[in-house]
Design an enzyme around this catalytic site. Structure first.
Site, PDB file in Angstrom:
ATOM      1  N   ASP A   1      -8.024  -3.206  14.357  1.00 33.36           N
ATOM      2  CA  ASP A   1      -9.077  -3.838  13.808  1.00 33.36           C
ATOM      3  C   ASP A   1      -9.298  -4.330  12.660  1.00 33.36           C
ATOM      4  OD1 ASP A   1      -8.023  -2.318  11.674  1.00 33.36           O
ATOM      5  OD2 ASP A   1      -9.485  -0.850  11.425  1.00 33.36           O
TER       6      ASP A   1
ATOM      7  N   ASP B   1       0.945  -1.129   0.213  1.00 30.60           N
ATOM      8  CA  ASP B   1      -0.037  -0.172  -0.293  1.00 30.60           C
ATOM      9  C   ASP B   1       0.992   0.954   0.179  1.00 30.60           C
ATOM     10  OD1 ASP B   1       1.151  -0.435   3.092  1.00 30.60           O
ATOM     11  OD2 ASP B   1      -1.045  -1.245   3.550  1.00 30.60           O
TER      12      ASP B   1
ATOM     13  N   GLU C   1      -9.604  -1.768   4.978  1.00 31.72           N
ATOM     14  CA  GLU C   1     -10.071  -1.092   6.494  1.00 31.72           C
ATOM     15  C   GLU C   1     -11.330  -2.474   6.449  1.00 31.72           C
ATOM     16  OE1 GLU C   1      -8.740  -0.135   8.763  1.00 31.72           O
ATOM     17  OE2 GLU C   1      -8.001   2.354   7.533  1.00 31.72           O
TER      18      GLU C   1
ATOM     19  N   HIS D   1      -7.839  -4.299   9.814  1.00 31.23           N
ATOM     20  CA  HIS D   1      -6.988  -4.696   8.456  1.00 31.23           C
ATOM     21  C   HIS D   1      -6.108  -4.836   8.315  1.00 31.23           C
ATOM     22  CE1 HIS D   1      -4.758  -1.109   9.832  1.00 31.23           C
ATOM     23  NE2 HIS D   1      -4.196  -1.735   9.130  1.00 31.23           N
TER      24      HIS D   1
END
Length: 260
Positions: free
Chosen positions: A135, A66, A142, A137
């Protein structure tokens, strides 16, 4: 999915072992390179093996997971800069053999499509290093991300930006709001996934990734669908795993000839 629970230093050695075996048998291998805190010990170990044992990356290629959108090319937290600092400059991997999504492109959807083509043209990723966010990801997919998604622009959650503020002098407002990321469908096409997670703050995400239902609420859970995943965690990150004792016993009883 294989789960290995061990001290952080041993996890780095195991991940580096997998990369080394791959490079020895296939010097022109394609590596998937993650940034963030989780892979740093792995890159340290690979750099050590290069310096002390001559492990060569000279014919390899690399693709980043990314990239932030809009960070200047010379920004120290631009992921292309981070991977140059943490790995490329410390081994003999040519800088021009490493690609990342172009977060400065005028046409971001076109840049994402081009990145997908580049990975495919390289023959796909042989080994992908991964981390997981608090979380759940993976890459910057996400919660709520499509489990079949491809490289695209994503909006980062407040939690992710707060987690990453430590790289921006604690200023959450300095963390970009958008990123380009390989999709979960893209990640799943790599032939071997090696995920490293350490620390109690990752325990819930690790539990959901390994033992929870496959759901977009915990994007990392989609890795359960991959035929060759290695999850490397320390005791703290493994603290919520219901089958932790089984994973430890399975690792202890693993045949000596069988690698991760």
């Amino acid at each position: 999915m294989e789960v290995v629970i061990a001290p952080v230093a041993r996890l780095a050695q195991l991940a580096a072992d997998a990369v080394e075996r791959l490079l020895v048998t296939r010097p022109d291998a394609v590596l998937g390179l993650a940034t963030g805190s989780s892979p740093l010990a792995v890159y340290d170990e690979l750099a050590r093996r290069h310096a002390e044992r001559g492990l060569s990356f000279a014919r390899a290629r690399g693709f980043l997971l990314d990239e932030y959108v809009g960070l200047p090319a010379d920004h120290p937290q631009r992921y292309r800069t981070v991977i140059e600092t943490e790995l490329v400059s410390r081994v003999d991997l040519p800088s021009d053999a490493v690609q990342g999504p172009d977060g400065l492109a005028a046409d971001l959807p076109a840049a994402c499509a081009a990145y997908e083509r580049a990975i495919a043209d390289a023959g796909g990723v042989d080994l992908q290093v991964l981390g997981v966010g608090t979380d759940g990801h993976v890459a910057f997919n996400e919660p709520g991300s499509s489990l079949a998604s491809r490289t695209r622009i994503k909006t980062l959650t407040r939690q992710t930006r707060e987690d990453n503020a430590r790289f921006f002098d604690g200023d959450v407002d300095a963390v970009p709001t958008h990123c380009l990321t390989q999709g979960l469908g893209t990640v799943l096409e790599a032939r071997h996934l090696v995920l490293v997670a350490t620390g109690r703050h990752k325990a819930q995400a690790v539990h959901q990734l390994v033992e929870g239902p496959v759901t977009a609420l915990w994007p990392g859970s989609v890795l359960q669908m991959h035929p060759h995943v290695t999850v490397l965690v320390d005791d703290a990150a493994a603290s919520r795993l219901q089958l932790a004792d089984h994973y430890r016993q399975t690792w202890a009883d693993k045949p000596s000839w069988q690698t991760i």
